[in-house]
Design an enzyme around this catalytic site. Sequence first.
Site, PDB file in Angstrom:
ATOM      1  N   THR A 317     -67.855 -36.989  26.744  1.00 22.60           N
ATOM      2  CA  THR A 317     -68.256 -36.756  28.135  1.00 22.60           C
ATOM      3  C   THR A 317     -68.634 -35.298  28.312  1.00 22.60           C
ATOM      4  O   THR A 317     -67.960 -34.414  27.764  1.00 22.60           O
ATOM      5  CB  THR A 317     -67.126 -37.151  29.113  1.00 22.60           C
ATOM      6  OG1 THR A 317     -67.552 -36.895  30.452  1.00 22.60           O
ATOM      7  CG2 THR A 317     -65.848 -36.383  28.851  1.00 22.60           C
ATOM      8  N   HIS A 369     -50.995 -40.023  22.221  1.00 25.67           N
ATOM      9  CA  HIS A 369     -50.014 -39.456  21.303  1.00 25.67           C
ATOM     10  C   HIS A 369     -49.197 -40.541  20.588  1.00 25.67           C
ATOM     11  O   HIS A 369     -48.498 -40.262  19.615  1.00 25.67           O
ATOM     12  CB  HIS A 369     -49.074 -38.520  22.078  1.00 25.67           C
ATOM     13  CG  HIS A 369     -48.536 -37.395  21.255  1.00 25.67           C
ATOM     14  ND1 HIS A 369     -48.606 -37.363  19.876  1.00 25.67           N
ATOM     15  CD2 HIS A 369     -47.907 -36.245  21.613  1.00 25.67           C
ATOM     16  CE1 HIS A 369     -48.053 -36.258  19.433  1.00 25.67           C
ATOM     17  NE2 HIS A 369     -47.620 -35.554  20.471  1.00 25.67           N
TER      18      HIS A 369
END
Length: 398
Positions: A317, A369
Amino acid sequence: MKVEIKVPAMGESISEAIVGEIFKPTGTVVTMDDEILELETDKVNQVLYAPQSGVIEITVNTEDTVTIGQVIGNVDTEGAATAPSTPVAAIPAKEEQPAAPASVADVPSGSGARITKEDYVREIKEPTVKQAVPQQAAAPTPQAVQPPTPTPAPAPVTPTPAPAGERTEVPKRMSRLRQVIAKRLVEVQLETAMLTSFNEVDLTEVMALRKKYQEKFVKDHDVKLGFMSFFVKASVSALKAFPDVNAYINGTDIVYRHYYDVSIAVSTDKGLVVPVVRNCDKLSFAEVEQEIINLANKARDGGLTVDDLQGGGFTITNGGIYGSLLSTPILNPPQSAILGMHAIQKRPVVVDDEIVIRPMMYLALSYDHRIIDGKEAVSFLVHIKNSLEDPARLLIDV
């Protein structure tokens, strides 16, 4: 003949849609392939077109929920042909007495033998005059009928502005696409362990290559050599080096993709969409640039299909085109990582113990994560940085 208008199939995962804006209301004469209405889904908005020329009838309303295959209207192909182009008033026979209309809306307007709106209003105001007329009175001599003067369409109604100083709140329904975007953004933050790492990249070499080869590149490929193809190629190189970033979680499994489909975020008037550039490892720089342009144009014109949006493994993006200096992009599920590009700024940096001015960009990598460790994420980002600061690496993929 009436040709049905049905809700088309819009992808395996889509079973219903919301009726958005209706461009051609019931009674409108349409030509084949005219835009008639828009359907909003949780993936993409889709415009429906007139299947034939004729008079259209829409049997649904804005905000109605419709299902795939449902008939939502029809086009009468004989309607336009049989409807006269100019209405002609009929002259009642002498012995006939026209029935009093039920309301002003039922009274035809015009001249000659036709009753005008003014005649009807005057008749209401002066009932005694009407009663005084003998029932046996002879009918007036018929006169030549003149076509009625077309009534100009009313000017569009502009909402009245609130008085100065008045506090107002105006509700506006969220589009289906915006509702889904909002829902998914919240789900991402609730269902993933999202973390963002940052770095900066010196784009001196990339800008030099673009300047040196731009003219020839445009001449050979009819498309400009932009920054995005460099970032796509650098990302593919990093995805090959760190396959966990190209994987996703499915229950208790980690699913590894052995292909490189990169999603490119595109902002439109109706919300953010993320079409996919497929097989980026097999595309040239020119092919990447052309595919990005094609998808961006389709997104802004409302022409994206569900297939254009499915299957990406990694997202890029670019908030820099709007002036963003730094941000933390949100994951595009079920993907595990997203790269944020930002504005290029000339800043003083130290190179070989000297302070020099370089075109610098901050990079942000948001990642899940649960599947990607911090060391791996930072190494992935450094790999992209190194590839862009030494673009020759992209030619030998190191």
